[in-house]
Design a protein around this motif. Sequence first.
Motif, PDB file in Angstrom:
ATOM      1  N   VAL A 117       0.846  -1.205   0.000  1.00  0.00           N
ATOM      2  CA  VAL A 117       0.000   0.000   0.000  1.00  0.00           C
ATOM      3  C   VAL A 117       0.867   1.234   0.000  1.00  0.00           C
ATOM      4  N   ARG A 118       1.960   1.203   0.850  1.00  0.00           N
ATOM      5  CA  ARG A 118       2.831   2.377   0.892  1.00  0.00           C
ATOM      6  C   ARG A 118       3.492   2.626  -0.458  1.00  0.00           C
ATOM      7  N   ASN A 119       3.998   1.555  -1.089  1.00  0.00           N
ATOM      8  CA  ASN A 119       4.640   1.712  -2.393  1.00  0.00           C
ATOM      9  C   ASN A 119       3.675   2.297  -3.403  1.00  0.00           C
ATOM     10  N   GLU A 120       2.490   1.789  -3.367  1.00  0.00           N
ATOM     11  CA  GLU A 120       1.497   2.294  -4.330  1.00  0.00           C
ATOM     12  C   GLU A 120       1.222   3.768  -4.097  1.00  0.00           C
ATOM     13  N   ILE A 121       1.066   4.143  -2.819  1.00  0.00           N
ATOM     14  CA  ILE A 121       0.751   5.539  -2.498  1.00  0.00           C
ATOM     15  C   ILE A 121       1.930   6.425  -2.859  1.00  0.00           C
ATOM     16  N   MET A 122       3.182   5.961  -2.564  1.00  0.00           N
ATOM     17  CA  MET A 122       4.352   6.773  -2.876  1.00  0.00           C
ATOM     18  C   MET A 122       4.498   6.946  -4.379  1.00  0.00           C
ATOM     19  N   THR A 123       4.229   5.897  -5.130  1.00  0.00           N
ATOM     20  CA  THR A 123       4.287   6.011  -6.584  1.00  0.00           C
ATOM     21  C   THR A 123       3.290   7.032  -7.084  1.00  0.00           C
ATOM     22  N   GLN A 124       2.114   6.968  -6.538  1.00  0.00           N
ATOM     23  CA  GLN A 124       1.090   7.932  -6.943  1.00  0.00           C
ATOM     24  C   GLN A 124       1.519   9.339  -6.576  1.00  0.00           C
ATOM     25  N   ASP A 125       2.124   9.495  -5.368  1.00  0.00           N
ATOM     26  CA  ASP A 125       2.564  10.818  -4.935  1.00  0.00           C
ATOM     27  C   ASP A 125       3.641  11.360  -5.856  1.00  0.00           C
ATOM     28  N   MET A 126       4.610  10.497  -6.220  1.00  0.00           N
ATOM     29  CA  MET A 126       5.702  10.953  -7.078  1.00  0.00           C
ATOM     30  C   MET A 126       5.186  11.399  -8.424  1.00  0.00           C
ATOM     31  N   SER A 127       4.321  10.616  -9.006  1.00  0.00           N
ATOM     32  CA  SER A 127       3.783  11.000 -10.303  1.00  0.00           C
ATOM     33  C   SER A 127       2.990  12.289 -10.198  1.00  0.00           C
ATOM     34  N   ALA A 128       2.259  12.427  -9.105  1.00  0.00           N
ATOM     35  CA  ALA A 128       1.469  13.639  -8.923  1.00  0.00           C
ATOM     36  C   ALA A 128       2.384  14.839  -8.732  1.00  0.00           C
ATOM     37  N   GLN A 129       3.500  14.650  -7.988  1.00  0.00           N
ATOM     38  CA  GLN A 129       4.420  15.761  -7.777  1.00  0.00           C
ATOM     39  C   GLN A 129       5.095  16.170  -9.061  1.00  0.00           C
ATOM     40  N   ILE A 130       5.512  15.176  -9.869  1.00  0.00           N
ATOM     41  CA  ILE A 130       6.145  15.494 -11.151  1.00  0.00           C
ATOM     42  C   ILE A 130       5.186  16.285 -12.021  1.00  0.00           C
ATOM     43  N   GLN A 131       3.971  15.848 -12.036  1.00  0.00           N
ATOM     44  CA  GLN A 131       2.985  16.561 -12.847  1.00  0.00           C
ATOM     45  C   GLN A 131       2.765  17.962 -12.314  1.00  0.00           C
ATOM     46  N   ALA A 132       2.747  18.086 -10.992  1.00  0.00           N
ATOM     47  CA  ALA A 132       2.540  19.408 -10.408  1.00  0.00           C
ATOM     48  C   ALA A 132       3.704  20.327 -10.745  1.00  0.00           C
TER      49      ALA A 132
END
Lengths: 284, 192
Positions: A117-132
């Motif tokens: 779950v943590r890996n999935e959430i961190m991956t989502q966060d990273m992609s969201a940050q890059i996009q931001a």
Amino acid sequence: MSEFDQDKDYQLLHKKYQEASTEVPAASIDASILQAAHRAVESTGNEKTTSGMDTQSVKRSWFVPLSYVAILVVSLSVVMKLALEPPMMESPVYETSEYIAEESSAPQRNSVNGTAVRNEIMTQDMSAQIQAENLQRKIHASQREKKVAQRPMLQKQMQFAAEETKAKARTKARVDKLAEKPLVASVASAPVESVTVQNQLAGAGDYADTSANRVQSDDVESVNELQKLQIEKMLVLLKLKKFDELKQVLIDYRKEYPLNEQEVLPEKLRNWEKNNISQPPHTK
Amino acid sequence: MNSFSNNNLDDLSDEQLMINYRDGQAAAFDALYERHKGGLYRYFLRQLNNRADISSELFQDVWMKLINARHKYQPSAKFTTYLYHLAHKRLIDHWRSEKHINEQVEYEDTLQSNASEPHEALQQMQTKLQIKQAIAELPEEQRSAILLKEEGALSLSEIAEITGVNRETVKSRLRYAVNRLKGALHPLRSVS
């Protein structure tokens, strides 16, 4: 037969009970029940299909596979939709951080599931940050473009300031170089190639720091290095529209180099001189 | 042809008759009904203190339920166990809805005799009256056990399955019932 059936008291009771049990339902009840039973069988027979299968059974046989197919189609469509959708632009970073902190502070939980779950959430966060970040860069670029568009002179002013700084540096360097040489010898030994220099300086009307438009320093030096520097300075002042300063420099220039037939001043400066400064006496 | 068919049906077991009826043979139900209508009707009659109207209503309900549920019938147990299980459940539902009261009833009107002599007929009527009166006075659990035993011809295990108790409990209830009925049997024994 159980041991209870062999009990004599029971056997006597059984015999007497059976003799006493003669009641039967009324004939009308018999008729109604039998009629209902026959009617039920006939109605079932009418429902039979030509293949001999009951229509209800046929319907029931399709219900389960049909429901499975429906569930499968809905699940696939949802998965496809989620896969094709772009991720959310705004990532709930604080919630994720809290969640991760909470997860890390609860070691009794299932570690495999927690890690996944943590890996999935961190991956989502990273992609969201890059996009931001990409979005932020685009916003800044557009803001800069907008500012430049709103103030068109800013870019030119910055360019002119840079050119002026360069010109001043060159002037200073050459003045220092000339200061090392004896001025009289330089002037005396310098052959005046007025036509060539004049044409070159006139060709540099649209001043720019390019090799094509730049005043050929070797030729100018052959005429008068100091004079050439003054002309360059005046051209810069004209370009920067610092007319007061230009006027003063030009007046000083004329004091030293009065107007004559071997005029080396570019046409641009001469025109400006004609229009803005009263003509000094022509000297031959 | 018809009589041959009926003879064949008489040879079949209850379970096979029910299967045949489930598969669309209406005559199988006729045979089945003929075998068990008396016992089931009397079961209700004894349980309901000889009230023929309510007994007939519950009797019809059970048979209609059996007719409507024929598609689901699987011969996993004896047919009589299945039939009396339906009857027992229907009876309990009735008692719950009616707030069962153990009423005392008079049997004189319902007793019939086929005896030719007036004295013999009177004796038979008296015997039936005493038996039925004694059964009616039994506690409910003992009465259910003895009626399922007599009318349904069920074993101890089958009665236990229907009433939801174990086999030893059924056996105990039957013994208590027989002992209480001895009071009714004693004068009968002297007469016989």
